[in-house]
Design an enzyme around this catalytic site. Structure first.
Site, PDB file in Angstrom:
ATOM      1  N   ASP A  39    -112.338 -39.325  72.175  1.00  0.00           N
ATOM      2  CA  ASP A  39    -112.060 -40.258  72.179  1.00  0.00           C
ATOM      3  C   ASP A  39    -112.442 -41.576  72.892  1.00  0.00           C
ATOM      4  O   ASP A  39    -113.220 -40.688  73.688  1.00  0.00           O
ATOM      5  CB  ASP A  39    -110.328 -41.284  72.250  1.00  0.00           C
ATOM      6  N   ILE A  40    -113.426 -42.549  72.530  1.00  0.00           N
ATOM      7  CA  ILE A  40    -114.233 -43.144  73.290  1.00  0.00           C
ATOM      8  C   ILE A  40    -114.001 -43.724  74.125  1.00  0.00           C
ATOM      9  O   ILE A  40    -114.113 -44.647  75.034  1.00  0.00           O
ATOM     10  CB  ILE A  40    -115.313 -43.751  72.991  1.00  0.00           C
ATOM     11  N   ASN A  97    -100.774 -43.113  63.300  1.00  0.00           N
ATOM     12  CA  ASN A  97    -101.173 -44.158  62.538  1.00  0.00           C
ATOM     13  C   ASN A  97    -100.993 -44.440  61.172  1.00  0.00           C
ATOM     14  O   ASN A  97    -102.671 -43.769  60.889  1.00  0.00           O
ATOM     15  CB  ASN A  97    -102.359 -45.173  63.466  1.00  0.00           C
ATOM     16  N   GLU A 105    -105.881 -48.874  63.185  1.00  0.00           N
ATOM     17  CA  GLU A 105    -108.009 -49.714  63.187  1.00  0.00           C
ATOM     18  C   GLU A 105    -108.602 -48.857  62.202  1.00  0.00           C
ATOM     19  O   GLU A 105    -109.313 -49.955  61.883  1.00  0.00           O
ATOM     20  CB  GLU A 105    -107.706 -49.675  64.552  1.00  0.00           C
ATOM     21  N   VAL A 106    -108.638 -47.597  62.137  1.00  0.00           N
ATOM     22  CA  VAL A 106    -109.712 -47.993  60.774  1.00  0.00           C
ATOM     23  C   VAL A 106    -109.297 -46.673  60.133  1.00  0.00           C
ATOM     24  O   VAL A 106    -108.323 -45.886  59.859  1.00  0.00           O
ATOM     25  CB  VAL A 106    -110.478 -45.956  62.168  1.00  0.00           C
ATOM     26  N   HIS A 110    -106.572 -40.736  60.843  1.00  0.00           N
ATOM     27  CA  HIS A 110    -106.925 -39.308  61.582  1.00  0.00           C
ATOM     28  C   HIS A 110    -106.067 -39.428  62.763  1.00  0.00           C
ATOM     29  O   HIS A 110    -105.343 -39.800  62.491  1.00  0.00           O
ATOM     30  CB  HIS A 110    -107.850 -39.916  63.150  1.00  0.00           C
ATOM     31  N   HIS A 112    -104.228 -38.342  67.241  1.00  0.00           N
ATOM     32  CA  HIS A 112    -104.603 -38.247  68.059  1.00  0.00           C
ATOM     33  C   HIS A 112    -103.980 -37.211  68.343  1.00  0.00           C
ATOM     34  O   HIS A 112    -102.574 -36.725  68.998  1.00  0.00           O
ATOM     35  CB  HIS A 112    -104.061 -39.917  69.130  1.00  0.00           C
TER      36      HIS A 112
END
Length: 124
Positions: A39-40, A97, A105-106, A110, A112
């Site tokens: 993660d950035i 999420n 948010e995307v 995905h 995490h």
């Protein structure tokens, strides 16, 4: 900004662009079913994202439409990344999420993986 997880897949989302190699990412794992990258904006000492290669908006979309092979491959990828990062013995957290209330948010499924430190009951 949270997204509506019931909308159609947007092939221009950031994870789709990472999958296509248009945006760089620090990849730590890849197989036929998934990629994993750092993660950035990490929220823990270890914060890795695992993304299926198929076009799925959310966990709901994935569980309803993915093939058995895709589901098994993605779940195995998540486990493999956690093991390769040495997180099994000390413990780790998985977070997916979904939708606006879940803080997604995307618009690409995905997971995490958080670890490398005590995480407490929840991540703020």
């Amino acid at each position: 900004m949270p997204i509506d997880a019931t909308r159609p897949y947007d092939s221009d989302n950031i994870f789709a662009r990472i999958l296509r190699g248009e945006i760089p990412a620090t990849r730590v794992y890849e197989d036929d079913w998934a990629i994993a990258f750092e993660d950035i904006n990490p929220q823990a000492e270890i914060h890795t994202l695992v993304v299926p290669k198929g076009e799925y908006v959310s966990w709901d979309d994935f569980s309803a439409k993915a093939s058995d092979a895709e589901i098994a491959g993605f779940v195995r990828a998540v486990g493999t990344v956690a093991r390769e990062k040495g997180l099994v013995e000390p413990g780790y957290r998985l977070l997916a999420n979904v939708g606006a209330h879940g803080g997604q948010e995307v618009p690409h499924l995905h997971v995490h993986i958080f670890g490398g430190q005590p995480l407490g009951r929840m991540i703020a």
